[in-house]
Design a protein around this motif. Structure first.
Motif, PDB file in Angstrom:
ATOM      1  N   PRO A 261     -46.429   3.414   4.210  1.00 37.30           N
ATOM      2  CA  PRO A 261     -45.946   3.593   5.588  1.00 37.30           C
ATOM      3  C   PRO A 261     -44.477   3.976   5.681  1.00 37.30           C
ATOM      4  O   PRO A 261     -44.090   4.756   6.558  1.00 37.30           O
ATOM      5  CB  PRO A 261     -46.202   2.219   6.218  1.00 37.30           C
ATOM      6  CG  PRO A 261     -47.333   1.654   5.438  1.00 37.30           C
ATOM      7  CD  PRO A 261     -47.148   2.133   4.036  1.00 37.30           C
ATOM      8  N   CYS A 304     -43.575  -2.502   9.952  1.00 36.83           N
ATOM      9  CA  CYS A 304     -44.780  -1.730   9.666  1.00 36.83           C
ATOM     10  C   CYS A 304     -45.886  -2.026  10.669  1.00 36.83           C
ATOM     11  O   CYS A 304     -46.202  -3.190  10.938  1.00 36.83           O
ATOM     12  CB  CYS A 304     -45.258  -2.029   8.254  1.00 36.83           C
ATOM     13  SG  CYS A 304     -46.702  -1.077   7.748  1.00 36.83           S
ATOM     14  N   ILE A 347     -47.357   5.137  11.978  1.00 36.30           N
ATOM     15  CA  ILE A 347     -46.178   4.274  11.900  1.00 36.30           C
ATOM     16  C   ILE A 347     -45.160   4.577  12.989  1.00 36.30           C
ATOM     17  O   ILE A 347     -44.445   3.700  13.449  1.00 36.30           O
ATOM     18  CB  ILE A 347     -45.512   4.377  10.513  1.00 36.30           C
ATOM     19  CG1 ILE A 347     -44.385   3.373  10.420  1.00 36.30           C
ATOM     20  CG2 ILE A 347     -45.000   5.774  10.246  1.00 36.30           C
ATOM     21  CD1 ILE A 347     -43.797   3.233   9.068  1.00 36.30           C
TER      22      ILE A 347
END
Length: 365
Positions: A261, A304, A347
């Protein structure tokens, strides 16, 4: 030479010229200990260009300085750094002085502060040659002229007697490269070699590095923020975050199918020509964690959108992103929930799991 180098890069022929294993670097003061690097590992093979990327403060330059043995006495270094089979961690300073400049060299980030302002550039290049190759003053001068020509400085025989302040920023950077490659090192570390240079000069510097790689078979560690430079120059990419390695992959794989991510966030925040006018540039939500302590967890979890209890309960291993490919896979990441190949990135559009939504996000639901 070029064909041999390219075969080495593609097939990883022979032993690595630089091997870093579980490298850790911390700095202790009276009040706290900062863990600047935590468990970084990588191999560098002959003729290969490894780009190390990440935002400021992630440990890129500290890792490079540790490899060179140039950290201050307050630094505590753990792990292993091997160059040509020789262990550098814990090696005496006299041994490191024999290796630095000869087997491994570094292009520092700011040449104006790295070059000696009261010595001519010819004398500074010649010092390396006289120390490591035992050349006479006259021989060192002639070799210095050749090196200036090699890195693309015009009229090298007249430039050799000039001082750093008489040269442009691009010229000073080329002098730094000439000093670094004077003894044909097997490993060259380039720490932000194109910072603060205009686009035309940047292209020239990258051409010089590429030429050196092809002519001499030099392996290069390229530390940079510029993902455009990475795409043009690198064979592999190591992504760092908060002192840790989070993803490593061949450059084309990383740009096409980044799995971590954080890497997705870096790529998503790149400004692209022909964008959507005044659309806000995407950014990774949250803040970089403090390096006072390194938790036994994923350090990116607080920022995240894919994080869950697993991410905060234990540190993810640095392994293959695809099941069944083993620990030596070319594409690896340290993530409990890596993106799958072809999976869309979320993300930059979702709220991190461990961070409460902002009022403007709540209103937009």
């Amino acid at each position: 030479m070029t064909e041999t180098v390219l075969e080495s890069v593609r097939g990883r022929v022979g032993e690595p010229v630089l091997s870093v294993r579980d490298l850790s670097v911390s700095f202790r003061s009276d009040t706290r200990t900062v863990h600047a690097v935590d468990g970084v590992s990588y191999d560098l093979h002959p003729g290969e260009v490894l780009a190390v990327v990440g935002e400021s403060g992630c440990g890129k330059s500290v890792t490079s300085m540790a490899v060179m043995g140039l950290l201050p006495p307050t630094a505590r270094i753990g792990g292993s750094i091997r160059v040509g089979g020789r262990e550098l961690v814990g090696a005496p300073e006299k041994e490191l002085q024999k290796i630095r400049g000869k087997d491994i060299a570094m292009i520092f980030q700011e040449p104006m502060t790295s070059l000696n302002p009261v010595l001519t550039i010819g004398r500074q290049i010649g010092e390396v040659l006289r120390r490591h190759q035992g050349l006479s003053r006259k021989e060192a001068r002639e070799r210095s002229v050749d090196l200036l020509d090699l890195v693309g400085i015009p009229a090298p025989r007249s430039r050799i007697d000039e001082y750093p302040h008489q040269l442009s920023g691009g010229m000073r950077q080329r002098v730094m490269i000439a000093i670094a490659v004077a003894c044909d090192p097997s490993v060259l570390i380039a720490d932000e070699p194109t910072t603060a240079l205009d686009v035309t000069v940047q292209a020239g510097i990258l051409e010089v590095l590429q030429s050196l790689r092809e002519r001499l078979g030099t392996a290069i560690v390229l530390v940079t923020h510029d993902l455009g430079v990475v795409a043009d120059a690198a064979d592999r990419v190591l992504v760092m975050y908060a002192g840790r390695s989070v993803e490593e992959a061949p450059v084309h794989d990383l740009f096409a199918t980044a799995r971590h991510p954080y890497t997705r966030g870096l790529l998503g925040a790149v400004l692209r020509p022909g964008g959507e006018g005044k659309r806000r540039l995407p950014e990774i939500p949250g803040l970089v964690p403090s390096l006072d302590s390194q938790p036994d967890a994923c350090t990116f979890a607080p920022r995240c959108s894919r994080a869950d209890e697993t991410c905060t309960a234990g540190r993810p291993g640095f392994g293959s992103v695809d099941p069944g490919t083993g620990t030596d896979a070319a594409h690896r990441a340290a993530c409990w929930h890596p993106y799958g190949a072809g999976e869309a990135s979320d993300i930059l559009t979702a709220t991190p799991a461990t961070e409460p939504a902002r009022p403007d996000q709540e209103a937009g639901k």
